[in-house]
Scaffold this motif. Structure first.
Motif, PDB file in Angstrom:
ATOM      1  N   HIS A  41      48.663 -30.439 -31.236  1.00 55.58           N
ATOM      2  CA  HIS A  41      47.931 -29.763 -32.301  1.00 55.58           C
ATOM      3  C   HIS A  41      46.836 -28.851 -31.731  1.00 55.58           C
ATOM      4  O   HIS A  41      46.558 -27.781 -32.271  1.00 55.58           O
ATOM      5  N   ARG A  44      48.518 -25.746 -30.395  1.00 58.14           N
ATOM      6  CA  ARG A  44      48.868 -24.873 -31.517  1.00 58.14           C
ATOM      7  C   ARG A  44      47.671 -23.992 -31.872  1.00 58.14           C
ATOM      8  O   ARG A  44      47.818 -22.781 -32.066  1.00 58.14           O
ATOM      9  N   ALA A  45      46.491 -24.575 -31.936  1.00 56.46           N
ATOM     10  CA  ALA A  45      45.293 -23.820 -32.298  1.00 56.46           C
ATOM     11  C   ALA A  45      44.875 -22.837 -31.202  1.00 56.46           C
ATOM     12  O   ALA A  45      44.425 -21.733 -31.485  1.00 56.46           O
ATOM     13  N   GLN A  48      48.709 -20.655 -30.256  1.00 59.26           N
ATOM     14  CA  GLN A  48      49.651 -20.339 -31.319  1.00 59.26           C
ATOM     15  C   GLN A  48      51.075 -20.791 -30.977  1.00 59.26           C
ATOM     16  O   GLN A  48      52.051 -20.135 -31.307  1.00 59.26           O
ATOM     17  N   LEU A  49      51.194 -21.917 -30.289  1.00 56.36           N
ATOM     18  CA  LEU A  49      52.488 -22.532 -29.995  1.00 56.36           C
ATOM     19  C   LEU A  49      52.669 -23.694 -30.960  1.00 56.36           C
ATOM     20  O   LEU A  49      51.929 -24.669 -30.894  1.00 56.36           O
ATOM     21  N   ASP A  50      53.630 -23.582 -31.845  1.00 64.37           N
ATOM     22  CA  ASP A  50      53.850 -24.604 -32.859  1.00 64.37           C
ATOM     23  C   ASP A  50      54.923 -25.575 -32.374  1.00 64.37           C
ATOM     24  O   ASP A  50      56.112 -25.382 -32.621  1.00 64.37           O
TER      25      ASP A  50
END
Length: 120
Positions: A41, A44-45, A48-50
């Motif tokens: 998580h 991701r922030a 920007q890798l989900d």
């Protein structure tokens, strides 16, 4: 030396001789370094890798899961449009990773696994 053995048994130990590396370190427009303990998580922030996994919560665990074994230093895997290389590994975990944005054509790169593409 003894502290390295103890760290393998109980986890990381920080002392006055350790040089602290950042959990996430931008290295340029298309690359960064991340500790294996960085949460998915958080990644991701920050990048920007989900990435999602029901089994693991860290990027080191994610890479290990993709490869199907505990990776050695120098092993690489493609995740999204990044070539991810293990730069530090212990006997039980991935400690540091290097992310380099790459082109879609990766199969010609030695040591790179297509594990991410196979799991989607």
């Amino acid at each position: 030396m003894l502290d390295n053995v103890i760290e393998e048994v109980v986890g990381e130990i920080h002392d006055e001789f350790d040089t602290e590396s950042a959990e996430f370190q931008p290295l340029g427009e298309d690359e960064f370094s991340a500790r294996g303990s960085l949460g998915l998580h958080e990644l991701r922030a920050l990048a920007q890798l989900d990435l999602e996994s029901a089994e693991v919560s860290t990027i080191g665990g994610y890479v290990t899961q993709l490869l199907g074994h505990l990776p050695r230093e120098g092993e690489s895997v493609r995740i999204a449009d990044y070539l991810v290389t293990v730069t530090k590994a212990g006997s039980r975990r991935v400690r540091q990773l290097h992310f380099q944005k790459c082109e879609k054509r990766l199969s010609s790169m030695p040591g790179a696994s297509d594990a991410e593409e196979k799991t989607q």
